[in-house]
Design a protein around this motif. Structure first.
Motif, mmCIF file in Angstrom:
data_model
loop_
_atom_site.group_PDB
_atom_site.id
_atom_site.type_symbol
_atom_site.label_atom_id
_atom_site.label_comp_id
_atom_site.label_asym_id
_atom_site.label_seq_id
_atom_site.Cartn_x
_atom_site.Cartn_y
_atom_site.Cartn_z
ATOM 1 N N GLN A 198 13.704 17.379 -3.114
ATOM 2 C CA GLN A 198 12.934 18.476 -2.527
ATOM 3 C C GLN A 198 11.594 17.999 -1.955
ATOM 4 O OE1 GLN A 198 14.906 21.032 -2.559
ATOM 5 N NE2 GLN A 198 16.233 19.977 -4.034
ATOM 6 N N HIS A 199 11.297 16.717 -2.132
ATOM 7 C CA HIS A 199 9.998 16.193 -1.727
ATOM 8 C C HIS A 199 10.202 14.875 -1.005
ATOM 9 C CE1 HIS A 199 9.579 18.534 -5.492
ATOM 10 N NE2 HIS A 199 8.609 19.109 -4.808
ATOM 11 N N CYS A 200 9.387 14.639 0.011
ATOM 12 C CA CYS A 200 9.512 13.442 0.842
ATOM 13 C C CYS A 200 8.122 12.852 1.078
ATOM 14 C CB CYS A 200 10.183 13.812 2.171
ATOM 15 S SG CYS A 200 10.983 12.439 3.018
ATOM 16 N N PHE A 201 8.022 11.529 0.968
ATOM 17 C CA PHE A 201 6.745 10.831 1.149
ATOM 18 C C PHE A 201 7.021 9.582 1.983
ATOM 19 C CE2 PHE A 201 3.116 8.228 0.301
ATOM 20 C CZ PHE A 201 2.091 9.064 -0.107
ATOM 21 N N SER A 202 6.442 9.502 3.175
ATOM 22 C CA SER A 202 6.782 8.403 4.090
ATOM 23 C C SER A 202 5.543 7.871 4.791
ATOM 24 C CB SER A 202 7.790 8.875 5.149
ATOM 25 O OG SER A 202 8.994 9.287 4.558
ATOM 26 N N PHE A 203 5.620 6.602 5.159
ATOM 27 C CA PHE A 203 4.660 5.986 6.073
ATOM 28 C C PHE A 203 5.243 6.057 7.475
ATOM 29 C CE2 PHE A 203 1.357 2.816 4.276
ATOM 30 C CZ PHE A 203 0.903 3.759 3.374
ATOM 31 N N ILE A 232 5.211 14.622 3.060
ATOM 32 C CA ILE A 232 3.945 13.944 3.318
ATOM 33 C C ILE A 232 4.209 12.773 4.258
ATOM 34 C CG2 ILE A 232 1.998 12.689 2.323
ATOM 35 C CD1 ILE A 232 4.084 14.908 0.094
ATOM 36 N N VAL A 233 3.454 12.721 5.331
ATOM 37 C CA VAL A 233 3.545 11.627 6.291
ATOM 38 C C VAL A 233 2.190 10.947 6.362
ATOM 39 C CG1 VAL A 233 3.994 10.970 8.682
ATOM 40 C CG2 VAL A 233 5.320 12.822 7.630
ATOM 41 N N VAL A 234 2.177 9.655 6.090
ATOM 42 C CA VAL A 234 0.948 8.867 6.155
ATOM 43 C C VAL A 234 1.006 7.988 7.400
ATOM 44 C CG1 VAL A 234 -0.528 7.189 4.980
ATOM 45 C CG2 VAL A 234 0.823 8.824 3.633
ATOM 46 N N ILE A 235 -0.036 8.048 8.215
ATOM 47 C CA ILE A 235 -0.158 7.146 9.361
ATOM 48 C C ILE A 235 -1.257 6.147 9.024
ATOM 49 C CG2 ILE A 235 -0.647 6.938 11.821
ATOM 50 C CD1 ILE A 235 0.370 9.746 12.207
ATOM 51 N N PRO A 275 0.812 -1.221 0.000
ATOM 52 C CA PRO A 275 0.000 0.000 0.000
ATOM 53 C C PRO A 275 0.845 1.271 0.000
ATOM 54 C CG PRO A 275 -0.940 -1.598 1.505
ATOM 55 C CD PRO A 275 0.379 -2.164 1.051
ATOM 56 N N PHE A 276 1.975 1.246 0.710
ATOM 57 C CA PHE A 276 2.858 2.415 0.713
ATOM 58 C C PHE A 276 3.359 2.720 -0.693
ATOM 59 C CE2 PHE A 276 7.467 3.617 0.894
ATOM 60 C CZ PHE A 276 7.250 4.974 1.085
ATOM 61 N N VAL A 277 3.831 1.704 -1.402
ATOM 62 C CA VAL A 277 4.353 1.930 -2.747
ATOM 63 C C VAL A 277 3.255 2.440 -3.670
ATOM 64 C CG1 VAL A 277 5.283 0.766 -4.801
ATOM 65 C CG2 VAL A 277 6.284 0.330 -2.546
ATOM 66 N N LEU A 278 2.046 1.916 -3.545
ATOM 67 C CA LEU A 278 0.944 2.394 -4.373
ATOM 68 C C LEU A 278 0.682 3.878 -4.139
ATOM 69 C CD1 LEU A 278 -1.459 2.198 -6.257
ATOM 70 C CD2 LEU A 278 -2.788 1.228 -4.378
ATOM 71 N N MET A 279 0.561 4.285 -2.869
ATOM 72 C CA MET A 279 0.297 5.689 -2.566
ATOM 73 C C MET A 279 1.475 6.572 -2.972
ATOM 74 S SD MET A 279 -1.710 5.399 1.103
ATOM 75 C CE MET A 279 -2.219 7.126 1.084
ATOM 76 N N PHE A 280 2.686 6.079 -2.767
ATOM 77 C CA PHE A 280 3.893 6.795 -3.176
ATOM 78 C C PHE A 280 3.902 6.988 -4.689
ATOM 79 C CE2 PHE A 280 8.228 6.896 -4.689
ATOM 80 C CZ PHE A 280 8.963 7.610 -3.749
#
Length: 448
Positions: free
Chosen positions: A364-369, A400-403, A264-269
């Motif tokens: 310049q952009h970060c996306f994490s679970f 972006i931080v996803v919980i 799911p993380f890779v999909l949202m990323f």
């Protein structure tokens, strides 16, 4: 007589290392960036713990004191001298929890007053050269209703540490409340031993091998920026937007990810990466993700700053369907994870990349679970729920931080925190980007 040269093998266990005088690469990056922005709150970590039931504040103070005595990192300060950053481990101390008693207010006024207290506490500015770097305040709303407000500086904190901290506080509280001494297993190592181990590992053969990998992995990737050149670089002020991914939508994310053979993380990323590519016109670039650096079993129980910001190289072409993009990103991510424990600051330094205020030299952009385990808390007969928070700051153009939901969180939905740099985006632009992401995610789920 010819001297025989004996090669001394460096101990591999963290617990075999002598305590270092200096600080870790992870802490060093934070201290350097903080020096660019004195007085900022971007490196504050915060949470609210909502407690229902009777809470003995004196016992809670003793429980936190026990955990602070147990983990040297929670009583360590950092100073700068002629030889660089230095860590000082202080003696254990009695941890104080200030009380803000709002129980006398009319019931409708208590929550707004609690929010005002929380905002004031979260805006505090820490000096890493002075204790404490972890604070907990108690807000009493009623005899059986409390909110604990935790704020700490990121040099002592990462997401993994957060869960460990409250697990140990809970164990200590429940022991002390019944007249027993806490009996947690001894720690095999302390944070300053990790610093020695990390420095030795990164300065040796492994570190050179790792930097060679990163030089090859990053070679040729474009620098993607949506905000242009900032007019001013002396601020980390940001726009914070919290969005909710409803339970039914997150269920479809899981199902679609399973069909694509990704997480799911890779999909949202990948949805985010496709949006960046469409906005920037770039097809080959890096996005940062957060990964914990606990590669050794000895480090798992340890509280301290070990998280790394790791670049993930993304290749996105307009004609590629979403599943191909997602699988390509997952392959790239798995390749990079082999060297995920290499701090970004070391990569920047060894590759001689220019580091300027207001601009990350790699992405310049970060996306994490943020999916580190958090405990279900019970303090005697009281139950508590942890609610992570983010601040109105931004260390990147976008972070972006996803919980996601988990078996230790009561919520079935996912929370998304979007932090936009005010240097790069107006508030309306930030809101529009979040809306576009939600629309693109919905389209991928509908058509895949």
């Amino acid at each position: 007589m010819t001297a025989v040269r004996t090669e001394v093998r460096r101990p591999e266990r963290v617990s075999d290392q002598p305590p270092a005088r200096g600080i870790s690469y992870n802490q060093e990056q934070i201290c350097l960036l903080s020096s660019f922005y004195p007085g900022n709150q971007a490196y504050n970590a915060q949470a609210a713990i909502h407690v229902r039931g009777e809470l003995d504040l004196a016992v809670l103070e003793r429980a936190v004191s026990y955990v602070v005595a147990r983990h040297e990192m929670l009583r360590t300060t950092i100073s700068l001298d002629d030889d660089g950053f230095r860590a000082t481990v202080h003696e254990p101390f009695d941890f104080a929890i200030p009380l803000h008693d709002l129980s006398g207010l009319p019931s409708p006024d208590r929550l707004p007053a609690c929010d005002a207290v929380r905002r004031g506490l979260q805006d505090r500015v820490f000096d890493v050269a002075r204790l404490p770097l972890l604070t907990i305040d108690a807000v009493r709303l009623a005899a059986d209703e409390w909110t604990l407000i935790q704020v700490e500086h990121h040099v002592v904190h990462d997401g993994w540490s957060f869960g460990r901290l409250w697990e140990e506080i809970q164990v200590a509280y429940n022991a002390l409340a019944t007249g027993r001494q806490p009996d947690l297993p001894p720690l095999q190592a302390q944070y300053q031993q990790f610093v020695s181990w990390q420095r030795g590992r990164m300065e040796g053969e492994y570190g050179q091998e790792a930097v060679d990998f990163w030089a090859d992995y990053l070679d040729g990737a474009a620098d993607v920026s949506l905000g242009g050149t900032p007019a001013r670089v002396d601020s980390l002020d940001g726009h914070l937007i919290e969005a909710t991914v409803p339970a039914d939508t997150y269920g479809r994310i899981r199902q679609t990810a399973r069909r694509m053979a990704v997480s799911p993380f890779v999909l949202m990323f990948s949805v985010y990466a496709r949006l960046l590519a469409a906005r920037s016109g770039k097809t080959d670039f890096c996005v940062g993700i957060s990964v914990h650096g606990r590669t050794e079993a000895e480090l798992e129980p340890l509280i301290g700053m070990m998280v790394n910001a790791m670049p993930v190289r993304v290749t996105v072409r307009a004609e590629d369907p979403p599943d191909r993009v997602a699988r390509g990103i997952q392959t790239s991510m798995f390749r990079a994870l082999r060297y995920s424990d290499v701090p970004l600051s070391l990569i920047v330094r060894r590759m001689k990349l220019t580091q300027k205020p207001g601009r990350n030299p790699v992405f310049q952009h970060c996306f994490s679970f943020h999916d580190s385990r958090v405990p279900r808390l019970e303090f005697g007969g009281a139950s508590a729920e942890i609610h992570e928070e983010q601040s109105q700051t931004a260390k990147f153009e976008m972070n972006i931080v996803v919980i996601p939901p988990s078996d230790t969180r009561d919520a079935t939905h996912a929370r998304m925190f979007w932090q936009f740099s005010q240097r790069a985006f107006a508030r309306a632009e930030a809101v529009a980007f979040v809306r576009d992401y939600e629309h693109e995610l919905a389209r991928v789920l509908r058509e895949s």
